[in-house]
Design an enzyme around this catalytic site. Structure first.
Site, PDB file in Angstrom:
ATOM      1  N   SER A   1      49.786  35.597  36.309  1.00 42.41           N
ATOM      2  CA  SER A   1      48.832  34.478  36.058  1.00 42.41           C
ATOM      3  C   SER A   1      48.722  34.160  34.505  1.00 42.41           C
ATOM      4  O   SER A   1      49.688  33.976  33.854  1.00 42.41           O
ATOM      5  CB  SER A   1      47.570  34.736  36.752  1.00 42.41           C
ATOM      6  OG  SER A   1      46.741  33.624  36.780  1.00 42.41           O
TER       7      SER A   1
ATOM      8  N   GLU B   1      50.644  27.291  45.853  1.00 44.66           N
ATOM      9  CA  GLU B   1      50.109  27.592  44.399  1.00 44.66           C
ATOM     10  C   GLU B   1      49.847  26.113  43.514  1.00 44.66           C
ATOM     11  O   GLU B   1      50.999  25.697  43.752  1.00 44.66           O
ATOM     12  CB  GLU B   1      50.701  28.555  43.637  1.00 44.66           C
ATOM     13  CG  GLU B   1      50.284  30.023  44.360  1.00 44.66           C
ATOM     14  CD  GLU B   1      50.615  31.156  43.319  1.00 44.66           C
ATOM     15  OE1 GLU B   1      49.918  31.171  42.175  1.00 44.66           O
ATOM     16  OE2 GLU B   1      51.505  31.802  43.581  1.00 44.66           O
TER      17      GLU B   1
ATOM     18  N   HIS C   1      47.855  33.034  45.274  1.00 45.65           N
ATOM     19  CA  HIS C   1      47.856  33.576  43.879  1.00 45.65           C
ATOM     20  C   HIS C   1      48.052  34.935  43.723  1.00 45.65           C
ATOM     21  O   HIS C   1      47.109  35.505  44.037  1.00 45.65           O
ATOM     22  CB  HIS C   1      46.847  32.712  43.074  1.00 45.65           C
ATOM     23  CG  HIS C   1      47.098  32.595  41.396  1.00 45.65           C
ATOM     24  ND1 HIS C   1      47.958  32.338  40.889  1.00 45.65           N
ATOM     25  CD2 HIS C   1      46.190  33.477  40.427  1.00 45.65           C
ATOM     26  CE1 HIS C   1      47.828  32.672  39.502  1.00 45.65           C
ATOM     27  NE2 HIS C   1      46.881  33.482  39.348  1.00 45.65           N
TER      28      HIS C   1
END
Length: 312
Positions: free
Chosen positions: A151, A245, A275
């Site tokens: 991320s 996502e 995610h």
């Protein structure tokens, strides 16, 4: 990649959507985001068998090492955790770090980099670069060194590589990014097309994150949005993301840009995965399989003989 999510993965999606996305991310603030990260971490972290956890320091930055028990290895992985630049810690990522340590036969160090808004850009990147340099100074060989992140940590992986290239520092043998957020300008079409599909991330949460991390900055700065950087010369990369996502197109466009720059870059788009589902390897088979693929990639790229074969 698997064409349909397992029953366990569907249950995880349901929990994320109703316990986190609608309650925590729909009306976001930094306290909510941090609470959300801690809530998710209760289900994600574990200490896999065969792994020892040790605390340390790299260039003044606290680091938690996950080390395969019972033998020494000269492979090193610098892990940059996710959390939107405003949350997360080595503790929240202990499980994923331990599984990579065991599967890749490497010492995996998750650094406790400074978080926004208390420490906005470029504090996190500076901490990552300082930790990487410290590993080199301690004798880590670049050919046995990799950088991994998820991320926001995936953003930092590529920003770090660009910074190292700018400084003329030795590149690591490999880089892995899980669901990386590499375009802070919000140019990915999936931010709109997957807004309802994404079971975890809420588009409404992005302004708070960006306002904390990069206030009054040009978001096209490659050290903020690596997608816009000069990528030639970066090491082999593996990128994984989920099909639903909102950040899917960040991953897709980043792999395309890397390939256009002549970089060996692989992309895996996993059907229906949330995610950073790899963090839930304890709970879902897709998490375990994805990490196995990451570990295989890292072992190959940090193996001198296999690297020579790839070069040939």
């Amino acid at each position: 990649m698997p064409t349909a999510a397992s029953a366990r993965a569907r249950l995880l999606r349901f929990f994320m959507r109703h316990a986190i996305k609608t309650r925590m991310h729909a009306k976001p603030d930094l306290k909510r985001i941090r609470r959300s990260m801690e809530l998710v971490a209760r289900f994600a972290p574990d200490r896999p068998a065969g792994v020892t956890v040790r605390e340390g320091v790299l260039a003044g930055v606290a680091v938690e090492w996950s080390v395969p028990s019972g033998h020494e290895t000269d492979r090193r992985v610098l892990y940059l955790h996710g959390g939107g630049f405003v949350s997360g810690s080595p503790r929240t990522h202990r499980g994923i770090a331990g599984r990579i340590a065991r599967g890749a036969d490497a010492r995996v160090g998750v650094i406790d980099y400074r978080l926004a808004p208390e420490h906005p850009f470029p504090a996190a990147l500076e901490d990552a670069a300082a930790a990487y340099r410290a590993l080199l100074e301690q004798g880590a060989r670049p050919s046995r060194l990799a950088v991994v992140g998820d991320s926001a940590g995936g953003n930092l992986v590529f920003a770090l590589l660009l910074k190292l290239k700018e400084e003329g520092a030795p590149m690591p043998a490999a880089a892995v990014a899980m669901s990386p957020f590499v375009d802070l300008t919000g140019g990915g079409e999936s931010l709109r097309t997957n807004a309802a599909l994404d079971p975890l991330l809420h588009v409404a949460g992005l302004p708070a994150v960006l306002g904390a991390y990069a206030p009054q900055n040009d978001l096209k700065n490659p050290l903020l949005s690596p997608l816009f950087g000069e990528l030639k010369g970066l090491p082999p990369c593996l990128i994984q993301c989920g099909s639903d996502e909102i950040l899917r197109d960040d991953a897709v466009r980043m792999q395309r840009a890397l390939q256009l720059a002549g970089v060996d870059a692989e992309l895996e788009v996993w059907s229906e995965m949330p995610h950073v589902w790899q963090a839930f390897a304890r709970l879902i088979p897709e998490g375990r399989t994805a990490l196995e693929r990451i570990c295989r990639f890292l072992r190959d790229r940090m193996d001198d003989e296999v690297r020579a074969g790839h070069a040939a």
